[in-house]
Design a protein around this motif. Structure first.
Motif, PDB file in Angstrom:
ATOM      1  N   ARG A   1       0.468  -1.208   0.325  1.00  0.00           N
ATOM      2  CA  ARG A   1      -0.296   0.167   0.046  1.00  0.00           C
ATOM      3  C   ARG A   1       0.694   1.485  -0.245  1.00  0.00           C
ATOM      4  N   SER A   2       0.459   2.278  -0.520  1.00  0.00           N
ATOM      5  CA  SER A   2       1.548   3.513  -0.893  1.00  0.00           C
ATOM      6  C   SER A   2       0.568   4.639  -0.539  1.00  0.00           C
ATOM      7  N   LEU A   3       0.912   5.598  -0.214  1.00  0.00           N
ATOM      8  CA  LEU A   3       0.566   7.406  -0.382  1.00  0.00           C
ATOM      9  C   LEU A   3       0.874   8.029  -0.390  1.00  0.00           C
ATOM     10  N   ALA A   4       0.374   8.397  -1.812  1.00  0.00           N
ATOM     11  CA  ALA A   4       1.085   9.955  -1.654  1.00  0.00           C
ATOM     12  C   ALA A   4       0.373  11.540  -2.496  1.00  0.00           C
ATOM     13  N   VAL A   5       1.426  12.000  -1.872  1.00  0.00           N
ATOM     14  CA  VAL A   5       0.942  14.268  -1.563  1.00  0.00           C
ATOM     15  C   VAL A   5       2.000  14.285  -3.169  1.00  0.00           C
ATOM     16  N   PRO A   6       1.449  15.541  -3.241  1.00  0.00           N
ATOM     17  CA  PRO A   6       2.086  15.863  -4.233  1.00  0.00           C
ATOM     18  C   PRO A   6       2.954  17.291  -3.687  1.00  0.00           C
ATOM     19  N   VAL A   7       3.694  17.907  -4.203  1.00  0.00           N
ATOM     20  CA  VAL A   7       4.923  19.024  -3.992  1.00  0.00           C
ATOM     21  C   VAL A   7       4.858  20.037  -5.015  1.00  0.00           C
ATOM     22  N   ARG A   8       4.025  21.098  -4.448  1.00  0.00           N
ATOM     23  CA  ARG A   8       4.200  21.881  -5.309  1.00  0.00           C
ATOM     24  C   ARG A   8       4.796  24.029  -5.098  1.00  0.00           C
ATOM     25  N   ASP A   9       4.656  24.125  -6.852  1.00  0.00           N
ATOM     26  CA  ASP A   9       5.730  25.027  -6.529  1.00  0.00           C
ATOM     27  C   ASP A   9       5.199  26.533  -6.165  1.00  0.00           C
ATOM     28  N   SER A  10       5.349  27.797  -5.869  1.00  0.00           N
ATOM     29  CA  SER A  10       4.746  28.888  -5.690  1.00  0.00           C
ATOM     30  C   SER A  10       3.376  29.336  -6.496  1.00  0.00           C
ATOM     31  N   SER A  11       3.241  28.731  -7.362  1.00  0.00           N
ATOM     32  CA  SER A  11       2.113  29.559  -8.437  1.00  0.00           C
ATOM     33  C   SER A  11       1.193  27.720  -8.021  1.00  0.00           C
ATOM     34  N   GLY A  12       1.826  26.591  -7.173  1.00  0.00           N
ATOM     35  CA  GLY A  12       0.593  25.371  -7.089  1.00  0.00           C
ATOM     36  C   GLY A  12       0.373  24.543  -7.436  1.00  0.00           C
TER      37      GLY A  12
ATOM     38  N   PRO B   1      -2.325  13.413   7.309  1.00  0.00           N
ATOM     39  CA  PRO B   1      -1.557  14.409   7.366  1.00  0.00           C
ATOM     40  C   PRO B   1      -0.768  14.953   7.630  1.00  0.00           C
ATOM     41  N   LEU B   2       0.197  13.958   8.271  1.00  0.00           N
ATOM     42  CA  LEU B   2       1.682  14.129   8.676  1.00  0.00           C
ATOM     43  C   LEU B   2       2.757  14.391   7.139  1.00  0.00           C
ATOM     44  N   MET B   3       2.037  13.774   6.404  1.00  0.00           N
ATOM     45  CA  MET B   3       2.524  13.470   5.005  1.00  0.00           C
ATOM     46  C   MET B   3       2.239  14.873   4.024  1.00  0.00           C
ATOM     47  N   LEU B   4       0.923  15.662   4.380  1.00  0.00           N
ATOM     48  CA  LEU B   4       0.158  16.649   3.713  1.00  0.00           C
ATOM     49  C   LEU B   4       0.649  17.666   4.460  1.00  0.00           C
ATOM     50  N   GLY B   5       1.302  17.931   5.556  1.00  0.00           N
ATOM     51  CA  GLY B   5       2.004  18.850   6.456  1.00  0.00           C
ATOM     52  C   GLY B   5       3.299  18.621   6.111  1.00  0.00           C
ATOM     53  N   ALA B   6       3.794  17.561   6.332  1.00  0.00           N
ATOM     54  CA  ALA B   6       5.462  17.876   5.376  1.00  0.00           C
ATOM     55  C   ALA B   6       5.388  18.039   4.278  1.00  0.00           C
ATOM     56  N   SER B   7       4.702  17.202   3.327  1.00  0.00           N
ATOM     57  CA  SER B   7       4.533  18.333   1.876  1.00  0.00           C
ATOM     58  C   SER B   7       4.400  19.843   1.724  1.00  0.00           C
ATOM     59  N   ARG B   8       3.549  20.149   2.218  1.00  0.00           N
ATOM     60  CA  ARG B   8       3.430  21.898   2.893  1.00  0.00           C
ATOM     61  C   ARG B   8       5.020  22.408   3.178  1.00  0.00           C
ATOM     62  N   GLU B   9       5.654  22.370   3.731  1.00  0.00           N
ATOM     63  CA  GLU B   9       6.378  22.810   4.785  1.00  0.00           C
ATOM     64  C   GLU B   9       7.574  22.613   3.083  1.00  0.00           C
ATOM     65  N   LEU B  10       8.185  21.844   2.452  1.00  0.00           N
ATOM     66  CA  LEU B  10       8.789  21.763   1.796  1.00  0.00           C
ATOM     67  C   LEU B  10       8.438  22.991   0.449  1.00  0.00           C
ATOM     68  N   SER B  11       7.247  22.800  -0.106  1.00  0.00           N
ATOM     69  CA  SER B  11       7.016  23.329  -0.743  1.00  0.00           C
ATOM     70  C   SER B  11       7.484  24.575  -0.342  1.00  0.00           C
ATOM     71  N   GLN B  12       6.691  25.152   1.079  1.00  0.00           N
ATOM     72  CA  GLN B  12       7.066  26.456   1.468  1.00  0.00           C
ATOM     73  C   GLN B  12       8.534  26.702   1.581  1.00  0.00           C
ATOM     74  N   GLN B  13       9.823  26.123   1.794  1.00  0.00           N
ATOM     75  CA  GLN B  13      11.546  25.944   2.007  1.00  0.00           C
ATOM     76  C   GLN B  13      11.760  26.185   0.496  1.00  0.00           C
ATOM     77  N   LEU B  14      11.450  25.160  -0.604  1.00  0.00           N
ATOM     78  CA  LEU B  14      11.859  25.610  -1.633  1.00  0.00           C
ATOM     79  C   LEU B  14      11.601  26.705  -2.798  1.00  0.00           C
ATOM     80  N   PHE B  15      10.763  27.169  -2.221  1.00  0.00           N
ATOM     81  CA  PHE B  15       9.675  28.406  -3.309  1.00  0.00           C
ATOM     82  C   PHE B  15       9.117  29.462  -2.985  1.00  0.00           C
ATOM     83  N   ALA B  16       9.233  29.383  -1.289  1.00  0.00           N
ATOM     84  CA  ALA B  16       9.332  30.759  -0.944  1.00  0.00           C
ATOM     85  C   ALA B  16      10.132  32.208  -1.558  1.00  0.00           C
TER      86      ALA B  16
END
Length: 89
Positions: A37-48, A74-89
Motif C-alpha cells: 500500500r502506498s500514499l502519495a501527496v504532491p509537492v507544489r511550487d509557489s504558483s500551485g 496529515p503528516l505527509m500533507l504537512g511535510a509536503s506544505r513545509e517542503l513546498s514553502q522552504q523550496l519555493f518561498a
C-alpha cells in the motif's frame, strides 16, 4: 495488470485520476504488488503547480487504508506544505 487490483481500463484510470485531482492525494492499494500500500501527496511550487510527489509505502498487513488516511496523510500533507514553502518561498 500486475495484480487483481490493478486499474487497467481507461475508464477506471480516468475515474481514479479525477478522484485524486479532487482530493489532492492518492492511495494505491495493492495495485503494483500484492501486500503493498502506498500514499502519495504532491509537492507544489509557489504558483500551485505540482512539481514532484512525496510517497510512503507499507505492507498491507501493517497498515489499513484507514491508518494511511488518519495517521499518515496529515503528516505527509504537512511535510509536503513545509517542503513546498522552504523550496519555493
Amino acid at each position: 495488470a500486475k495484480t487483481s487490483r490493478t486499474l487497467h481500463t481507461p475508464e477506471a484510470l480516468w475515474e481514479c485520476l479525477m478522484q485524486v485531482r479532487q482530493q489532492g492525494w492518492c492511495i494505491v492499494d495493492q495495485e503494483l504488488e500484492q501486500g503493498l500500500r502506498s500514499l502519495a501527496v504532491p509537492v507544489r511550487d509557489s504558483s500551485g503547480r505540482v512539481l514532484a510527489a512525496m510517497n510512503v509505502s507499507t505492507h498491507a498487513g501493517r497498515a489499513t487504508i484507514a491508518d494511511l488516511e488518519k495517521r499518515f496523510l496529515p503528516l505527509m500533507l504537512g511535510a509536503s506544505r513545509e517542503l513546498s514553502q522552504q523550496l519555493f518561498a
